[in-house]
Design a protein around this motif. Structure first.
Motif, short mmCIF file in Angstrom:
data_model
loop_
_atom_site.label_atom_id
_atom_site.label_comp_id
_atom_site.label_asym_id
_atom_site.label_seq_id
_atom_site.Cartn_x
_atom_site.Cartn_y
_atom_site.Cartn_z
N GLU A 27 0.81 -1.22 0.00
CA GLU A 27 0.00 0.00 0.00
C GLU A 27 0.85 1.27 0.00
OE1 GLU A 27 -3.90 -1.55 2.55
OE2 GLU A 27 -2.28 -0.47 3.55
N LEU A 28 2.04 1.19 0.56
CA LEU A 28 2.87 2.39 0.70
C LEU A 28 4.01 2.45 -0.31
CD1 LEU A 28 3.04 2.55 4.61
CD2 LEU A 28 1.30 3.47 3.05
N ASN A 29 4.00 1.53 -1.30
CA ASN A 29 5.03 1.50 -2.34
C ASN A 29 6.43 1.37 -1.75
OD1 ASN A 29 3.50 1.41 -4.63
ND2 ASN A 29 3.84 3.55 -5.24
N PHE A 30 6.56 0.52 -0.75
CA PHE A 30 7.88 0.20 -0.20
C PHE A 30 8.67 -0.53 -1.29
CE2 PHE A 30 10.71 -2.33 2.67
CZ PHE A 30 11.32 -1.25 3.31
N SER A 72 1.74 20.07 -0.68
CA SER A 72 2.76 19.23 -1.30
C SER A 72 3.32 18.18 -0.36
CB SER A 72 3.91 20.11 -1.81
OG SER A 72 4.51 20.82 -0.74
N SER A 73 3.12 18.33 0.95
CA SER A 73 3.65 17.38 1.91
C SER A 73 2.70 16.20 2.15
CB SER A 73 3.93 18.07 3.25
OG SER A 73 2.72 18.54 3.84
N ARG A 74 1.56 16.22 1.51
CA ARG A 74 0.59 15.15 1.72
C ARG A 74 1.11 13.82 1.18
NH1 ARG A 74 -4.65 14.79 2.97
NH2 ARG A 74 -4.86 17.05 2.96
N LYS A 75 1.00 12.78 1.99
CA LYS A 75 1.41 11.45 1.57
C LYS A 75 0.32 10.83 0.69
CE LYS A 75 5.31 11.17 3.88
NZ LYS A 75 6.61 10.97 3.23
N PRO A 76 0.69 10.07 -0.32
CA PRO A 76 -0.31 9.56 -1.27
C PRO A 76 -1.04 8.31 -0.80
CG PRO A 76 1.88 8.91 -1.96
CD PRO A 76 2.07 9.80 -0.78
N GLY A 77 -0.54 7.61 0.20
CA GLY A 77 -1.11 6.31 0.55
C GLY A 77 -2.21 6.37 1.57
N PRO A 78 -2.80 5.21 1.87
CA PRO A 78 -2.50 3.92 1.24
C PRO A 78 -2.99 3.87 -0.20
CG PRO A 78 -4.33 3.69 2.77
CD PRO A 78 -3.80 5.09 2.94
N LEU A 79 -2.16 3.32 -1.05
CA LEU A 79 -2.44 3.27 -2.48
C LEU A 79 -3.23 2.03 -2.86
CD1 LEU A 79 1.14 4.30 -3.62
CD2 LEU A 79 -0.89 5.77 -3.63
N THR A 80 -3.76 2.06 -4.04
CA THR A 80 -4.41 0.89 -4.64
C THR A 80 -3.78 0.66 -6.01
OG1 THR A 80 -6.15 2.04 -5.88
CG2 THR A 80 -6.55 1.66 -3.53
N SER A 81 -4.16 -0.41 -6.65
CA SER A 81 -3.65 -0.68 -8.00
C SER A 81 -4.11 0.37 -8.99
CB SER A 81 -4.11 -2.07 -8.46
OG SER A 81 -5.53 -2.15 -8.46
N ASP A 82 -5.14 1.13 -8.66
CA ASP A 82 -5.67 2.17 -9.54
C ASP A 82 -5.18 3.57 -9.19
OD1 ASP A 82 -7.16 0.32 -11.03
OD2 ASP A 82 -8.88 0.49 -9.68
N THR A 83 -4.50 3.71 -8.03
CA THR A 83 -4.10 5.05 -7.60
C THR A 83 -2.60 5.19 -7.42
OG1 THR A 83 -4.44 4.51 -5.26
CG2 THR A 83 -6.32 5.45 -6.47
N GLY A 84 -1.84 4.34 -8.11
CA GLY A 84 -0.39 4.47 -8.05
C GLY A 84 0.36 3.36 -7.36
#
Length: 459
Positions: A131-134, A395-407
């Motif tokens: 989810e966090l693109n580790f 700009s400091s906002r974190k994008p996660g938790p991600l999905t397969s459709d959101t990056g």
């Protein structure tokens, strides 16, 4: 001059309080640098207990425990995500992949002793990484596939033969607790299924999440009338009995899963009702009014300082799961974030042990309580890094938790772990089985008796 005993005691107490105040961690919830520094100190202290990356040691393995390794790496992944500190990324990757087993976190060296709850924590760590693109390694399984491997090996253990469903606590019949069905095993799989549904949009995961939730609601593990969670129930009592010790991580697993399902279903009332109900009970139970109502406490063991090493981890899990709930169910943020902040402030005061800012157990106590451990540092690390949630603007906002459709870049393998020979629940013993066993016993005894008689009298 010889001071009276009572006066010496008072002066010593004042001195110790002063020492605690001086050496406690600095922690300003309004200052990102202060938050990151406190988290870095807790991470360093936690990792001072870990030796798996040293020559001759086992990567991912902590002394006398296996499951806590997964919990520790999950905490470190979250720490990296919130603070940007990559100091422990390599050791995290090494440990996670070393313990991957057959891409299912069921390594042969430890599998004979594992419970479902042990395995699922490694699955949740892998799900967090996805989810966090580790960062992933080439020629190694993806984080998502490892989470799917855990799901695929746990689902066949679903026990319809006893209590109409549910996971047992333990996997093998020889383990103490095999006839127990507990909240953390079922709640853990529920959360994993909900997060897999959220990430992949695959309905089968959502169906399983709903199945686990609904079954739990038919047992004391999830009482929907008052939104309380029992720790255990047993097959012997047809899952009608209940062990009622209240633990933060039990609530956290079901809370988190409900939030992900709320998001997945675009706000379905079933999941909002569950999320709101469990949040209310969580806040009233684990944020006691005697400590101001905003400081987390592990109420079943902290009052008499009886928490074991496992229980000292639990508050950290609830801290991080509550924090991520605000991102998948944003309407909860106004209630959750103040409790994360006040718990962080309180925990920093407790981190004043052994002149190295080691963290103790009781966050509500402003002086070090003496309970320094990897687990206490782990919980403190979670609450400190979670405080970055309040600094997610622009700009400091974190994008996660991600999905397969959101990056989300981690690619799945729906068949991960399916080639493993996994134990499945034994069928219940029937009257016919008992009768057959009795007949076999009589025949065996008769044969044994005839053999003895022949040896004694036949020669």
């Amino acid at each position: 001059m010889i001071l009276p005993t009572w006066l010496r005691t008072v002066l010593l107490t004042v001195f110790l309080v002063g020492q605690g105040a001086v050496t406690a961690l600095e922690f300003d919830i309004n200052d990102e640098t202060s938050i990151k520094n406190a988290a870095a100190t807790a991470a360093y202290n936690m990792m001072s207990y870990y030796h798996g990356n040293e020559s001759g040691q086992i990567p991912g393995k902590l002394e006398d425990t296996w499951w806590e390794g997964g919990a520790m790496f999950m905490t470190l992944i979250q720490y990296w995500y919130w603070t940007g500190d990559t100091s422990y990324n390599d050791v995290t990757t090494q440990g996670m992949l070393w313990q991957k087993g057959n891409n299912d976190f069921f390594p042969s060296n430890d599998s004979k002793d594992l419970g479902n709850d042990d395995q699922v924590f490694w699955g949740l760590a892998a799900m967090t990484a996805a989810e966090l693109n580790f960062t992933e390694q080439k020629d190694q399984p993806s984080w998502l596939s490892l989470a799917q491997g855990v799901f695929n090996t746990q689902v066949p253990r679903w026990d319809d033969q006893n209590c109409g469903g549910g996971l047992r606590w333990q996997i093998y019949p020889y383990q103490k607790g095999y006839t127990t069905k507990n909240a953390i095993s079922n709640g853990g799989l529920f959360q994993l299924a909900a997060r897999l549904a959220f990430y992949t949009t695959d309905q089968k995961y959502a169906d399983w999440a709903e199945k686990i939730w609904d079954w739990s609601g038919k047992t004391p593990l999830l009482r929907e009338d008052d939104w309380t969670i029992a720790d255990t129930t047993t097959i012997e009592a047809q899952c009608k009995d209940h062990g009622d010790l209240q633990w933060t991580y039990n609530y956290g697993t079901y809370l988190s899963g409900a939030a992900y399902m709320y998001n997945f279903t675009k706000g379905d009332d079933k999941w909002k009702k569950g999320l709101d109900g469990l949040m209310k009970t969580t806040f009233s139970t684990f944020f006691p009014q005697e400590f101001g109502g905003d400081v987390m406490s592990e109420i079943s063991c902290e009052p008499n300082m009886s928490c074991d090493r496992n229980q000292d981890c639990f508050k950290g899990f609830l801290s991080s799961w509550l924090t991520f709930i605000t991102t998948v169910a944003p309407y909860t943020a106004d209630e959750i974030i103040p409790k994360i902040q006040q718990s962080g402030i309180a925990a920093a005061k407790q981190c004043s042990g052994e002149n190295k800012n080691n963290c103790g157990r009781r966050w509500h106590q402003s002086t070090f309580d003496g309970a320094a451990s990897l687990e206490s540092d782990m919980s403190a690390l979670s609450i400190f890094s979670s405080n970055m949630i309040a600094h997610q603007d622009g700009s400091s906002r974190k994008p996660g938790p991600l999905t397969s459709d959101t990056g989300g870049t981690s690619k799945g393998d729906p068949n991960a772990g399916l080639s493993t020979n996994q134990p499945v629940p034994l069928k219940p013993i029937t009257t016919g089985d008992r009768a057959g066993a009795g007949i076999l016993t009589v025949l065996l005894v008769s044969f044994w008796g005839a053999s003895v008689a022949w040896m004694v009298f036949g020669t």
